[in-house]
Scaffold this motif. Structure first.
Motif: not given
Length: 131
Positions: A48-49, A54-60, A69-80
């Protein structure tokens, strides 16, 4: 035929402190935000990083690129891990769903400070692996 008159630009008043050209210019103190990314060895996070660099990415796209299958959770983990909201943002952009209704979808992107933090961590990681 009548000649069209061109509008003359408004002149800046002598005592004005506002810039008429760059109204949203920020001072260096406002733009130098330090973000420290702790790093990760999780392959999903790394995929994901790499894509976000490389580019902005939508959830899909986050889901399919990272293999989750849970992009928002992955993004939350990266923020953490240190990126936080200032380093990894979500912009809501207008779109149309499959039924033709207007919706807003989230597009994730790394900000300048977030990008610098990830690149700094990648350089440290490369140095450690070369030893």
């Amino acid at each position: 035929m009548a000649k069209r008159s061109k509008k003359q630009p408004r002149k800046k008043l002598a005592g004005s402190k506002e810039s008429d050209l760059f109204a949203t210019t920020k001072t260096p103190e406002e733009t130098t935000e330090t973000i420290v990314f702790a790093g990760t060895e999780n392959p999903r996070y790394l995929r994901a990083l790499h894509a976000l660099l490389t580019r902005p990415m939508p959830r899909k796209s986050v889901d399919s690129t990272a293999g989750c299958s849970n992009g928002p959770d992955l993004i939350s983990a990266l923020r953490a891990l240190g990126l936080g909201e200032p380093g990894l943002r979500c912009a809501m952009v207008p779109d149309t769903d499959r039924d033709g209704r207007a919706v807003r979808r989230g597009v994730y992107y790394l900000t300048g400070p977030g990008r610098r933090a990830v690149n700094a961590w990648l350089r440290l990681r490369a140095q450690d692996s070369s030893r």
